[in-house]
Design a protein around this motif. Structure first.
Motif, PDB file in Angstrom:
ATOM      1  N   TRP A  86       8.368  93.589  56.351  1.00  0.00           N
ATOM      2  CA  TRP A  86       7.306  94.536  56.687  1.00  0.00           C
ATOM      3  C   TRP A  86       6.340  93.948  57.705  1.00  0.00           C
ATOM      4  O   TRP A  86       5.893  94.641  58.626  1.00  0.00           O
ATOM      5  CB  TRP A  86       6.557  94.999  55.438  1.00  0.00           C
ATOM      6  N   GLU A  87       6.017  92.666  57.579  1.00  0.00           N
ATOM      7  CA  GLU A  87       5.137  92.041  58.576  1.00  0.00           C
ATOM      8  C   GLU A  87       5.787  92.078  59.954  1.00  0.00           C
ATOM      9  O   GLU A  87       5.139  92.357  60.955  1.00  0.00           O
ATOM     10  CB  GLU A  87       4.801  90.617  58.171  1.00  0.00           C
ATOM     11  N   TRP A  88       7.080  91.783  60.006  1.00  0.00           N
ATOM     12  CA  TRP A  88       7.800  91.810  61.280  1.00  0.00           C
ATOM     13  C   TRP A  88       7.844  93.225  61.852  1.00  0.00           C
ATOM     14  O   TRP A  88       7.575  93.434  63.033  1.00  0.00           O
ATOM     15  CB  TRP A  88       9.211  91.262  61.077  1.00  0.00           C
TER      16      TRP A  88
ATOM     17  N   THR B  33      23.667  91.469  46.910  1.00  0.00           N
ATOM     18  CA  THR B  33      22.947  90.293  47.428  1.00  0.00           C
ATOM     19  C   THR B  33      21.457  90.479  47.186  1.00  0.00           C
ATOM     20  O   THR B  33      21.009  91.517  46.728  1.00  0.00           O
ATOM     21  CB  THR B  33      23.163  90.121  48.949  1.00  0.00           C
ATOM     22  N   ASP B  34      20.703  89.450  47.511  1.00  0.00           N
ATOM     23  CA  ASP B  34      19.244  89.544  47.500  1.00  0.00           C
ATOM     24  C   ASP B  34      18.732  89.755  48.916  1.00  0.00           C
ATOM     25  O   ASP B  34      17.567  89.527  49.209  1.00  0.00           O
ATOM     26  CB  ASP B  34      18.632  88.260  46.934  1.00  0.00           C
ATOM     27  N   THR B  35      19.596  90.189  49.798  1.00  0.00           N
ATOM     28  CA  THR B  35      19.273  90.305  51.206  1.00  0.00           C
ATOM     29  C   THR B  35      18.834  91.724  51.563  1.00  0.00           C
ATOM     30  O   THR B  35      19.398  92.698  51.089  1.00  0.00           O
ATOM     31  CB  THR B  35      20.505  89.928  52.059  1.00  0.00           C
TER      32      THR B  35
ATOM     33  N   ALA C 249      16.319  89.343  55.857  1.00  0.00           N
ATOM     34  CA  ALA C 249      15.504  88.413  55.079  1.00  0.00           C
ATOM     35  C   ALA C 249      15.664  88.719  53.602  1.00  0.00           C
ATOM     36  O   ALA C 249      16.201  89.766  53.232  1.00  0.00           O
ATOM     37  CB  ALA C 249      14.038  88.521  55.486  1.00  0.00           C
ATOM     38  N   GLU C 250      15.198  87.792  52.774  1.00  0.00           N
ATOM     39  CA  GLU C 250      15.230  88.018  51.335  1.00  0.00           C
ATOM     40  C   GLU C 250      13.888  88.509  50.821  1.00  0.00           C
ATOM     41  O   GLU C 250      13.808  89.016  49.714  1.00  0.00           O
ATOM     42  CB  GLU C 250      15.641  86.735  50.607  1.00  0.00           C
ATOM     43  N   GLU C 251      12.850  88.371  51.611  1.00  0.00           N
ATOM     44  CA  GLU C 251      11.512  88.775  51.193  1.00  0.00           C
ATOM     45  C   GLU C 251      11.087  90.067  51.888  1.00  0.00           C
ATOM     46  O   GLU C 251      11.032  90.121  53.116  1.00  0.00           O
ATOM     47  CB  GLU C 251      10.496  87.680  51.522  1.00  0.00           C
TER      48      GLU C 251
END
Length: 73
Positions: free
Chosen positions: A44-46, A22-24, A37-39
């Motif tokens: 990292w921000e979270w 996946t891209d997950t 998330a996919e990004e």
């Protein structure tokens, strides 16, 4: 042959795992909270903003229920 390194532990360890096929991505905080998330930037921000916005819920004990004493007849 060297032994495999054990996983790091502590109050500032963050992990991001790729979910194969996946891209997950799954971000895991040291406290056990997870987010998918996919990004990677979003994760990292979270993680780095943690624990802000993720406070453990305070458990408030229920008030004691009044007991009914038997009334003599």
């Amino acid at each position: 042959m060297t032994e495999p390194a054990s996983m790091l532990t502590g109050d500032r360890i963050y992990r991001i795992h790729w979910m194969p096929g996946t891209d997950t991505l799954r971000g895991i905080c040291h406290c056990g909270a997870e987010r998918v998330a996919e990004e990677p930037v979003e994760l990292w921000e979270w993680l780095l903003a943690h624990p802000y916005g993720h406070q453990p819920k305070m458990v408030v004990p229920a008030p004691p229920t009044p007991s009914r004493a038997a009334v003599p007849a």
